[in-house]
Each structure stands twice: as C-alpha cells, then as structure tokens.
Design an enzyme around this catalytic site. Structure first.
Site, PDB file in Angstrom:
ATOM      1  N   ARG A 126       7.899  -8.484  15.496  1.00  0.00           N
ATOM      2  CA  ARG A 126       8.249  -7.147  15.029  1.00  0.00           C
ATOM      3  C   ARG A 126       7.234  -6.170  15.605  1.00  0.00           C
ATOM      4  O   ARG A 126       6.025  -6.430  15.595  1.00  0.00           O
ATOM      5  CB  ARG A 126       8.214  -7.090  13.494  1.00  0.00           C
ATOM      6  CG  ARG A 126       8.411  -5.672  12.923  1.00  0.00           C
ATOM      7  CD  ARG A 126       8.321  -5.675  11.401  1.00  0.00           C
ATOM      8  NE  ARG A 126       8.277  -4.327  10.877  1.00  0.00           N
ATOM      9  CZ  ARG A 126       9.335  -3.571  10.596  1.00  0.00           C
ATOM     10  NH1 ARG A 126      10.552  -4.059  10.789  1.00  0.00           N
ATOM     11  NH2 ARG A 126       9.207  -2.339  10.123  1.00  0.00           N
ATOM     12  N   HIS A 150       0.846  -1.191   0.000  1.00  0.00           N
ATOM     13  CA  HIS A 150       0.000   0.000   0.000  1.00  0.00           C
ATOM     14  C   HIS A 150       0.879   1.238   0.000  1.00  0.00           C
ATOM     15  O   HIS A 150       2.086   1.159   0.229  1.00  0.00           O
ATOM     16  CB  HIS A 150      -0.887   0.030   1.253  1.00  0.00           C
ATOM     17  CG  HIS A 150      -0.114   0.150   2.532  1.00  0.00           C
ATOM     18  ND1 HIS A 150       0.621  -0.887   3.074  1.00  0.00           N
ATOM     19  CD2 HIS A 150       0.066   1.203   3.383  1.00  0.00           C
ATOM     20  CE1 HIS A 150       1.212  -0.497   4.180  1.00  0.00           C
ATOM     21  NE2 HIS A 150       0.900   0.784   4.388  1.00  0.00           N
TER      22      HIS A 150
END
Length: 340
Positions: free
Chosen positions: A272, A205
């Site tokens: 993460r 995106h």
C-alpha cells in the site's frame, strides 16, 4: 523491508480484528462540483470527520507520476534509501513513527511544503535525475493545495462563517507549517500464519493539523473509528481523495467538527502506498474557537494556544494519546477540583 522471523515480528503491534464482512458503505462521497457541496461537507465532518472527494480536479497524471517515482524509491536497496534519512525532521524513515516508541510496518518520506523550506529539492530521491522527483512533488502539491483551499472555503460557507477564507488563508500563508508524507506499507506474508490478527502499519491517531488530504493506491488497510468506537474498513479508491478533519479544526469550530481517529493495517499480499498533504497554520498562529461561530452565551471548550505549542505537545505524545485533552477547559477544571 526484509522478511521477518516470528521473533522479529513480535516487536510490532498486533491487534485482533473481526473478519470483515465487507467494507463500510456509509462513508460520505462528495462531488466537489455539487451545488450542495458546502452543506454536505459540513454534515460529513460533523458525523465522521471524514469524507471521500470525487471530481476533485487533480490531474491523474500528477498522481500516477509521483506514485511511480515513490515506488521506485522504496524498491531501492536499504543502503540507498538510508542515504536520504533519517528524518530530522524531514527525509526517509522506516519502522519508527515519531520519537516516543511507536513502531509500524511502514517506510516513509516526510517533506516540508513551505515554499521557503523546500526540503524535497535537496533530497536525492531519484539517482538518475534528482529534479524529476522534485518536479513531480511540486506539480502534485500545487494541485492538492488548490483543492484543499476550495474544500476549506466551502466548509466555511457551510458553517456560515465569514470571511469564507478564514480557514483557507491559514494554509495559504507563506509561513504555513504544512507538510507532505508518502507512506509505503510492504506486504507481510508472515501474517498469513497469524489467523485473526493484523499487523499495524500505522497506529491509531488523529492528525493534529487543520486538514489532511489523503490519496492511496488500490490496496486495503485504512480504517476509521466511528463515534461509537467501532473500527470500520475504508474501501480503497485510487482515483479519489479522502479528507480528514484535524485537531486544530476541531478546536476552531469549538467541537462542531471532530478530528478523525484512524489507523492502517498491513496487507499480506499487496503493498500500500499513500500520499498525504497535511495543511497546517503558521507556527505563531493562535488557535481558538472562531468568535463568529460561537452562539450567544456559548463558551469556548478549549484554552487558546499557538500552533507551535500544540505541535510540540503533540509530537511529545504517543500516537494513540488524546492530545487535545491537555487544552480542554474542563480538563483544567477537573485538575483544580482534584487539588481542593
């Protein structure tokens, strides 16, 4: 997130990627104190729409404190985290990214940074002391905003546009539609059996706002798309920030600076966590190429729109959609010609 069976895993997006020979070494690294920073920032945004910022002035204690609190929250039982969500639009969410079917291997907190709508002050992120999280967010956001303002003003200097606060004033505005997102990507051990395939944590995106300021821990996963369409992995750096050009800035510079297509892939071993400040203008702000940036005779590539119009359009789309296409003048021209 709990461990998934292969059947459950199938609902997530899997992509084939080549085994990386290493991280991409061509990402621009810019020292915020460098006398040439303004020119280097513009060059990086023209070529990549992205750069790494060092000597940024944000205190590591602010970064570490907020990250520690965020990890503590994401480690809570699912029933406790669900009490903070679902995001409407702010709060806790997992798996679903937006209302249009995009799914990722992700959990997140989405918060408003407008001082008039301090959503994080009403969220019970820390059970022991709710004010701890709120204070950590305030300290972090204040420091990151200051850095973002400086980057935008250096960018204006490098582009040769005046006044130098023409960009920064939009995100400084007390009605700025900015937000803050904390993304958490748990490790997915099931991926070890999927040779040559990667699980998508956050699909490809571009960011719709003016600027995005990203900081993550020392775990891999972030990838950016180069102009030739090649996807490359970004080396993690937990002490630095990464700056993205957003769609609104691409329009305001009439395409001179390009918004960055990027994505995050899940890791098999390490979690993460990333913290992103999205600097947006007020909802009523009209977005169009800056007049003093257009050369004589140069036409705007985009129709004028308000940030509210673009935001509503963007969030009705899928992640990977080219959102600016609806606002390009050539798009309307092609439509008119097709109807003749």
């Amino acid at each position: 997130m709990v461990a998934l069976s292969q059947t459950a895993l199938d609902q997530y997006s899997l992509i084939k990627t080549c085994k990386p020979s290493g991280f991409f070494s061509g990402i621009p690294v810019i020292n915020l104190t460098d006398p040439d920073a303004k020119s280097l920032i513009v060059e990086a945004c023209q070529e990549f729409g992205f750069f790494k910022l060092v000597n940024h002035g944000v205190r590591m204690e602010f970064i570490s404190r907020l990250e520690t609190l965020a990890i503590s929250f994401f480690d809570l039982p699912q029933s406790e985290k669900d009490k903070v969500g679902p995001p409407d639009p702010f709060g806790y969410g997992n798996k679903r990214i937006g209302p249009n079917g995009d799914i990722g291997w992700i959990e997140y907190l989405l918060l408003n940074t407008n001082p008039q709508i301090t959503s994080h002050k009403t969220l019970s992120i820390s059970q022991e002391n709710p004010q701890i999280f709120s204070s950590a967010v305030d300290d972090y956001i204040l420091a990151v905003k200051s850095m973002a303002y400086e980057v935008l003003e250096l960018m204006a200097d490098g582009l040769g546009i005046e006044p130098r606060n023409v960009l920064s004033k939009l995100v400084r505005d007390e009605k700025s539609d900015s937000c803050f997102r904390v993304n958490y990507y748990p490790p997915c051990q099931e991926l070890q059996a999927l040779s040559g395939r990667n699980l998508v944590g956050f699909g490809e995106h571009t960011d719709p706002q003016i600027i995005s300021v990203l900081r993550s821990n020392n775990t891999t996963g972030l990838q950016i798309c180069l102009r030739d369409g090649t996807w490359v992995s970004v080396p993690p750096d937990q002490t630095s920030f990464f700056i993205n050009v957003g769609d609104a800035l691409q329009v305001m510079t009439n395409g001179r600076l390009r918004s960055l297509k990027h994505r995050v892939l899940a890791d098999t071993i390490k979690s993460r966590i990333s913290m992103i400040y999205f600097g947006g203008p007020p909802l009523s702000e009209k977005i169009a190429p800056l007049p003093n940036l257009l050369a004589e005779g140069e036409e705007s590539l985009y129709e004028q729109f308000t940030w509210c119009e673009y935001k509503n359009s963007a969030y009705k789309s899928r992640l990977a959609d080219y959102r600016l296409g609806l606002f390009e003048k050539k798009k309307k021209l092609r439509t008119l010609l097709a109807n003749i």
